[in-house]
Design a protein around this motif. Structure first.
Motif, PDB file in Angstrom:
ATOM      1  N   ILE A 149      -7.411 -14.254  -7.442  1.00  0.00           N
ATOM      2  CA  ILE A 149      -8.617 -13.880  -7.305  1.00  0.00           C
ATOM      3  C   ILE A 149      -9.394 -14.387  -7.942  1.00  0.00           C
ATOM      4  O   ILE A 149      -9.285 -13.969  -9.452  1.00  0.00           O
ATOM      5  CB  ILE A 149      -8.615 -12.908  -6.751  1.00  0.00           C
ATOM      6  CG1 ILE A 149      -7.247 -12.688  -5.806  1.00  0.00           C
ATOM      7  CG2 ILE A 149      -9.915 -12.385  -6.471  1.00  0.00           C
ATOM      8  CD1 ILE A 149      -7.688 -13.223  -4.386  1.00  0.00           C
ATOM      9  N   LEU A 150     -10.201 -14.737  -7.993  1.00  0.00           N
ATOM     10  CA  LEU A 150     -11.641 -14.731  -9.021  1.00  0.00           C
ATOM     11  C   LEU A 150     -12.536 -13.640  -8.505  1.00  0.00           C
ATOM     12  O   LEU A 150     -13.501 -13.244  -7.988  1.00  0.00           O
ATOM     13  CB  LEU A 150     -12.923 -15.927  -8.686  1.00  0.00           C
ATOM     14  CG  LEU A 150     -13.440 -16.412  -9.193  1.00  0.00           C
ATOM     15  CD1 LEU A 150     -13.646 -16.272 -11.276  1.00  0.00           C
ATOM     16  CD2 LEU A 150     -14.593 -17.165  -8.887  1.00  0.00           C
ATOM     17  N   ASP A 151     -12.415 -12.457  -9.045  1.00  0.00           N
ATOM     18  CA  ASP A 151     -12.855 -11.357  -9.066  1.00  0.00           C
ATOM     19  C   ASP A 151     -14.106 -11.188  -9.641  1.00  0.00           C
ATOM     20  O   ASP A 151     -15.391 -10.774  -9.061  1.00  0.00           O
ATOM     21  CB  ASP A 151     -11.920 -10.453 -10.158  1.00  0.00           C
ATOM     22  CG  ASP A 151     -11.788  -9.092  -9.654  1.00  0.00           C
ATOM     23  OD1 ASP A 151     -12.002  -8.597  -9.005  1.00  0.00           O
ATOM     24  OD2 ASP A 151     -12.787  -8.138 -10.656  1.00  0.00           O
ATOM     25  N   THR A 152     -14.514 -12.096 -10.770  1.00  0.00           N
ATOM     26  CA  THR A 152     -15.642 -11.702 -11.360  1.00  0.00           C
ATOM     27  C   THR A 152     -16.410 -12.970 -12.255  1.00  0.00           C
ATOM     28  O   THR A 152     -15.638 -13.449 -12.656  1.00  0.00           O
ATOM     29  CB  THR A 152     -15.786 -10.477 -13.405  1.00  0.00           C
ATOM     30  OG1 THR A 152     -14.787  -9.828 -12.257  1.00  0.00           O
ATOM     31  CG2 THR A 152     -17.337 -10.473 -13.711  1.00  0.00           C
ATOM     32  N   VAL A 153     -17.602 -12.683 -11.911  1.00  0.00           N
ATOM     33  CA  VAL A 153     -18.500 -13.894 -12.518  1.00  0.00           C
ATOM     34  C   VAL A 153     -20.154 -13.209 -13.375  1.00  0.00           C
ATOM     35  O   VAL A 153     -20.478 -12.676 -12.723  1.00  0.00           O
ATOM     36  CB  VAL A 153     -19.012 -15.021 -11.834  1.00  0.00           C
ATOM     37  CG1 VAL A 153     -19.783 -15.847 -12.205  1.00  0.00           C
ATOM     38  CG2 VAL A 153     -18.171 -15.424 -11.089  1.00  0.00           C
ATOM     39  N   LYS A 154     -20.009 -13.842 -14.781  1.00  0.00           N
ATOM     40  CA  LYS A 154     -20.498 -13.461 -15.463  1.00  0.00           C
ATOM     41  C   LYS A 154     -21.440 -13.390 -16.770  1.00  0.00           C
ATOM     42  O   LYS A 154     -20.915 -14.983 -16.943  1.00  0.00           O
ATOM     43  CB  LYS A 154     -20.567 -11.557 -15.593  1.00  0.00           C
ATOM     44  CG  LYS A 154     -19.392 -12.139 -16.905  1.00  0.00           C
ATOM     45  CD  LYS A 154     -18.816 -10.276 -17.679  1.00  0.00           C
ATOM     46  CE  LYS A 154     -19.812  -9.483 -17.884  1.00  0.00           C
ATOM     47  NZ  LYS A 154     -20.536 -10.530 -20.030  1.00  0.00           N
ATOM     48  N   GLN A 155     -23.076 -13.758 -16.955  1.00  0.00           N
ATOM     49  CA  GLN A 155     -23.372 -14.016 -17.976  1.00  0.00           C
ATOM     50  C   GLN A 155     -22.183 -13.606 -19.787  1.00  0.00           C
ATOM     51  O   GLN A 155     -22.293 -12.707 -19.723  1.00  0.00           O
ATOM     52  CB  GLN A 155     -24.546 -14.596 -18.498  1.00  0.00           C
ATOM     53  CG  GLN A 155     -25.245 -14.600 -19.290  1.00  0.00           C
ATOM     54  CD  GLN A 155     -26.928 -14.521 -18.926  1.00  0.00           C
ATOM     55  OE1 GLN A 155     -27.314 -13.568 -19.011  1.00  0.00           O
ATOM     56  NE2 GLN A 155     -26.953 -15.926 -19.947  1.00  0.00           N
ATOM     57  N   ALA A 156     -21.908 -14.477 -20.462  1.00  0.00           N
ATOM     58  CA  ALA A 156     -21.528 -13.982 -21.591  1.00  0.00           C
ATOM     59  C   ALA A 156     -22.336 -12.921 -22.472  1.00  0.00           C
ATOM     60  O   ALA A 156     -24.176 -13.565 -22.395  1.00  0.00           O
ATOM     61  CB  ALA A 156     -21.084 -15.832 -22.360  1.00  0.00           C
ATOM     62  N   VAL A 163     -18.778 -16.343 -18.345  1.00  0.00           N
ATOM     63  CA  VAL A 163     -17.052 -15.870 -18.187  1.00  0.00           C
ATOM     64  C   VAL A 163     -17.001 -15.578 -16.907  1.00  0.00           C
ATOM     65  O   VAL A 163     -17.781 -14.674 -15.695  1.00  0.00           O
ATOM     66  CB  VAL A 163     -17.163 -14.062 -19.328  1.00  0.00           C
ATOM     67  CG1 VAL A 163     -15.653 -12.875 -18.928  1.00  0.00           C
ATOM     68  CG2 VAL A 163     -17.774 -14.664 -20.133  1.00  0.00           C
ATOM     69  N   ILE A 164     -15.509 -15.572 -16.065  1.00  0.00           N
ATOM     70  CA  ILE A 164     -15.400 -15.806 -14.981  1.00  0.00           C
ATOM     71  C   ILE A 164     -13.802 -14.773 -15.475  1.00  0.00           C
ATOM     72  O   ILE A 164     -13.337 -15.125 -16.765  1.00  0.00           O
ATOM     73  CB  ILE A 164     -14.448 -16.947 -14.234  1.00  0.00           C
ATOM     74  CG1 ILE A 164     -13.497 -17.894 -14.800  1.00  0.00           C
ATOM     75  CG2 ILE A 164     -15.972 -17.712 -14.294  1.00  0.00           C
ATOM     76  CD1 ILE A 164     -13.043 -19.011 -13.926  1.00  0.00           C
ATOM     77  N   VAL A 233     -13.616 -18.427 -21.437  1.00  0.00           N
ATOM     78  CA  VAL A 233     -15.141 -18.330 -21.279  1.00  0.00           C
ATOM     79  C   VAL A 233     -15.040 -19.954 -20.888  1.00  0.00           C
ATOM     80  O   VAL A 233     -14.727 -20.589 -21.491  1.00  0.00           O
ATOM     81  CB  VAL A 233     -15.722 -17.670 -22.501  1.00  0.00           C
ATOM     82  CG1 VAL A 233     -17.231 -18.222 -23.212  1.00  0.00           C
ATOM     83  CG2 VAL A 233     -14.987 -16.562 -22.438  1.00  0.00           C
ATOM     84  N   LEU A 234     -16.524 -19.889 -20.309  1.00  0.00           N
ATOM     85  CA  LEU A 234     -17.020 -21.334 -20.078  1.00  0.00           C
ATOM     86  C   LEU A 234     -18.161 -21.956 -20.793  1.00  0.00           C
ATOM     87  O   LEU A 234     -19.409 -21.330 -20.358  1.00  0.00           O
ATOM     88  CB  LEU A 234     -17.419 -21.405 -18.378  1.00  0.00           C
ATOM     89  CG  LEU A 234     -16.144 -21.956 -17.147  1.00  0.00           C
ATOM     90  CD1 LEU A 234     -15.434 -20.708 -17.672  1.00  0.00           C
ATOM     91  CD2 LEU A 234     -16.452 -22.128 -16.099  1.00  0.00           C
ATOM     92  N   ALA A 235     -17.752 -22.563 -21.938  1.00  0.00           N
ATOM     93  CA  ALA A 235     -19.233 -22.943 -22.960  1.00  0.00           C
ATOM     94  C   ALA A 235     -19.877 -23.945 -22.013  1.00  0.00           C
ATOM     95  O   ALA A 235     -19.997 -24.827 -21.424  1.00  0.00           O
ATOM     96  CB  ALA A 235     -18.561 -23.388 -23.904  1.00  0.00           C
ATOM     97  N   THR A 236     -21.149 -23.988 -21.734  1.00  0.00           N
ATOM     98  CA  THR A 236     -22.811 -24.732 -20.574  1.00  0.00           C
ATOM     99  C   THR A 236     -23.209 -25.311 -21.996  1.00  0.00           C
ATOM    100  O   THR A 236     -23.781 -24.680 -22.833  1.00  0.00           O
ATOM    101  CB  THR A 236     -23.199 -23.321 -19.789  1.00  0.00           C
ATOM    102  OG1 THR A 236     -22.895 -22.472 -20.319  1.00  0.00           O
ATOM    103  CG2 THR A 236     -21.878 -22.942 -18.865  1.00  0.00           C
TER     104      THR A 236
END
Length: 240
Positions: A149-156, A163-164, A233-236
């Motif tokens: 489950i993808l529970d959380t998506v937020k800005q680092a 951040v997921i 952490v997904l670096a963008t």
């Protein structure tokens, strides 16, 4: 105490209750004093009773006490205690609950995502068309009937990153796979703990070992243990 009761006709020795990022089982019988002491169980969004081939799940959006006695399922609605608050639960109460009969077991029947959808209904927001966007798309896509489950998506908290937070909901080891929209401009993916501290050698978070990012297909994969919570952490290229 006010409860709602459902006589399901399902016979099982144990019922399943959702807890934080997992599932617990409790007996439906009262064979011992230990069983008698478990007359009510903490529950989050759903609890379930099943026998081979069928079952019944009950969803709720804000109630956290439930019990099951053989085939009878109960959800606690109001307590109205005198202490410490003598006016507890007085006045108008608004809440929702639902019953989901299903085939097979709760995992195969999709009880977990159905309860999540019940608690987070779609919101319709009027907007204007954007000619630069040809079709509607999601920033993150999981495979259908995924155990993860993808529970959380937020800005680092720092840096240009998103951040997921994922968790395994079935209680089995698997590989999480997430397709990320190229609109986000992800350049790298790493694993971290809940404080967003990344350490490749951290055994608790699993480190970044096994976490892969394919920039061509925009798919990330990472191993995940039963009921494990993983933060990535997904670096963008830019700050969102």
């Amino acid at each position: 105490m006010l409860k709602v009761e459902f006589a399901t006709g399902v016979r099982a020795m144990n019922a399943q209750y959702e807890t934080q990022y997992g599932i617990v089982e409790r007996p439906t019988h009262r064979n011992t004093t230990y069983d008698m002491a478990k007359f009510e169980v903490c529950v989050h969004r759903w609890f379930n009773l099943e026998q081979p081939g069928m079952g019944v799940a009950i969803f709720n959006d804000c109630k956290y006490g439930a019990s099951t006695s053989w085939g009878t399922m109960r959800l606690s609605l109001l307590r109205s205690s005198a202490s410490p608050d003598p006016e507890a639960d007085r006045g108008k109460q608004v809440f929702k609950y639902a019953v989901m009969p299903h085939r097979g077991n709760l995992r195969e029947a999709g009880v977990i995502p159905a309860a999540a959808a019940f608690n987070s209904p779609l919101m319709v927001v009027p907007t204007t068309a954007n000619p630069a966007v040809e079709e509607c798309t999601s920033f993150f896509q999981m495979e259908q009937n995924s155990k993860v489950i993808l529970d959380t998506v937020k800005q680092a908290e720092s840096g240009n990153a998103i951040v997921i937070r994922l968790y395994e909901s079935w209680g089995s080891k698997t590989i999480a796979e997430v397709k990320v929209s190229p609109l986000l401009g992800v350049t790298a993916v790493s694993s971290c703990n809940l404080l967003e501290e990344c350490d490749a050698s951290d055994d608790e978070t699993g480190g970044s070992a096994g976490v892969t990012w394919d920039s061509t297909s925009n798919i990330l994969k990472c191993p995940i243990k039963p009921f494990q919570v993983r933060t990535l952490v997904l670096a963008t290229r830019k700050k969102w």
